[in-house]
Design a protein around this motif. Sequence first.
Motif, mmCIF file in Angstrom:
data_model
loop_
_atom_site.group_PDB
_atom_site.id
_atom_site.type_symbol
_atom_site.label_atom_id
_atom_site.label_comp_id
_atom_site.label_asym_id
_atom_site.label_seq_id
_atom_site.Cartn_x
_atom_site.Cartn_y
_atom_site.Cartn_z
ATOM 1 N N LEU A 1 57.256 27.088 42.646
ATOM 2 C CA LEU A 1 56.298 27.137 41.544
ATOM 3 C C LEU A 1 55.419 28.387 41.637
ATOM 4 N N ASN A 2 55.090 28.760 42.862
ATOM 5 C CA ASN A 2 54.291 29.966 43.079
ATOM 6 C C ASN A 2 55.014 31.188 42.521
ATOM 7 N N TYR A 3 56.275 31.306 42.876
ATOM 8 C CA TYR A 3 57.057 32.448 42.390
ATOM 9 C C TYR A 3 57.202 32.408 40.876
ATOM 10 N N LEU A 4 57.489 31.213 40.325
ATOM 11 C CA LEU A 4 57.706 31.089 38.886
ATOM 12 C C LEU A 4 56.446 31.446 38.105
ATOM 13 N N LEU A 5 55.305 30.921 38.537
ATOM 14 C CA LEU A 5 54.056 31.206 37.835
ATOM 15 C C LEU A 5 53.673 32.676 37.937
ATOM 16 N N LEU A 6 53.857 33.234 39.135
ATOM 17 C CA LEU A 6 53.565 34.664 39.299
ATOM 18 C C LEU A 6 54.471 35.508 38.407
ATOM 19 N N ILE B 1 49.624 40.165 33.139
ATOM 20 C CA ILE B 1 48.329 39.976 33.800
ATOM 21 C C ILE B 1 48.342 40.710 35.143
ATOM 22 N N PRO B 2 47.274 41.426 35.484
ATOM 23 C CA PRO B 2 47.234 42.129 36.775
ATOM 24 C C PRO B 2 47.545 41.182 37.923
ATOM 25 N N LYS C 1 47.600 36.107 40.804
ATOM 26 C CA LYS C 1 47.661 35.377 42.066
ATOM 27 C C LYS C 1 46.587 34.288 42.109
ATOM 28 N N ILE C 2 45.376 34.622 41.652
ATOM 29 C CA ILE C 2 44.289 33.649 41.636
ATOM 30 C C ILE C 2 44.603 32.500 40.675
ATOM 31 N N LEU C 3 45.075 32.849 39.471
ATOM 32 C CA LEU C 3 45.405 31.833 38.473
ATOM 33 C C LEU C 3 46.549 30.934 38.939
#
Length: 344
Positions: free
Chosen positions: A297-302, A311-312, A317-319
């Motif tokens: 999920l981390n990879y997918l969202l990023l 998005i920068p 990463k924060i979002l």
Amino acid sequence: MYVLIPAYEPDMRMIALIESLKETNPQPGIIIVDDGSGACYEELFQTASRMGCIVLTHETNRGKGCALKTGFSYLKGIGASGEVVCADSDGQHLPKDIMRVGSCVEPDSRSMVLGGRRFSGKVPLRSRFGNSATRFVYARSTGVKIHDTQTGLRGYSTDMLDFLLEVPGERFEYEMNVLLTAAKYGYAIKEITIDTVYLNNNESSHFRPIADSASVYLPFLKFSGSSLISGAVDFVLVLLLHSLSSSLILAVWGVRCISALLNYTLNRNVVFFKESGIRHRTAFPRYALLAVLIACLNYLLLFLLYKKAGIPLPLAKILTEIPLFLLSYWSQKSFIFTLLNPNG
């Protein structure tokens, strides 16, 4: 219907409440638990006894949670059946609301009824702050929204007595633990609106917003600390291994395994240790599956935020991390470091 009233250093408002309950319903079984109030309050409890109440006594103050459990244990011992309504002794719960909560309890149901205040009008700051804070933590921990998490007016069916006696906690944290444990084990929670009553700015309340809420916030704060430590280790080791091997994939996944093991150890032994009578062979596979899911999920969202939405990367990463942090906390508390059977 039974009315259970824990009392520590009460005043004449407790007697007035008993009188009003008797007028509203001449036949309620009223159980008063004197939680170590001392000799100065003995006459009040003797008066309650003469009025037909069952008075149970703690020699020393043991906390509201213990007082409630003493009442529950007594009801279990006499084979009570029907509804049990817990109310405070300081006049904050009106007899009509106590009776209404009791009438909403469904026999033999896996549910409880809360008398929820709406905190309208003039409400003491400590009460408003305490409830807002615990409401936020509870919603983030369980995904269930309750307006008044600190209400002492609660109705249960007597078939829940075993469950109520098993919930951990001795003082004010017990009532929050009941809500947390109920959500975890599938007990439904119904909330009805009651009048908000504060007498003399709620001076008679023994609740301490910071000290007594600490046990509620502490697991969340410890989880945050565990995540920060694991994240720092992850960050440092990625840089170190990448500088040694020049392989980003090896560095990222190798370090992720190390930080995940560290996070698992901290969470099992420090964050959720009171709840986890669960064995490693049960908890670890669950945790490993969650870690893989979080990584994906981390990879997918990023990818979606950084590559597709533009998005920068630092903001992306924060979002990404905030919702995954909350998902991880809820998953570990609800499914990984817990016994799925409340009786064992």
